[in-house]
Motif scaffolding. Structure first.
Motif: not given
Length: 60
Positions: A27-29, A41-45, A51-53
């Protein structure tokens, strides 16, 4: 890929997002009021550089 497609549905409640995510998702924001369930993968790439955390990690 379009960021909106990557983020999918938004949640205004962190607990609801945490309940809906699967163990291998995050879960990101980007604003501490809207939350999204995404793959690692979506977060890392992409999302990390925007700047999502991470607020709920995999397995949590």
């Amino acid at each position: 890929m379009n960021i909106s497609e990557m983020l999918g549905a938004s949640y205004s409640n962190l607990q609801a997002a945490q309940v809906d995510k699967s163990p291998e998702e995050l879960v990101v924001t980007d604003n501490d009021t809207t939350y999204y369930i995404v793959s690692r993968e979506a977060y890392d790439n992409t999302l990390q550089s925007l700047n999502y955390k991470i607020v709920v990690n995999e397995g949590e």
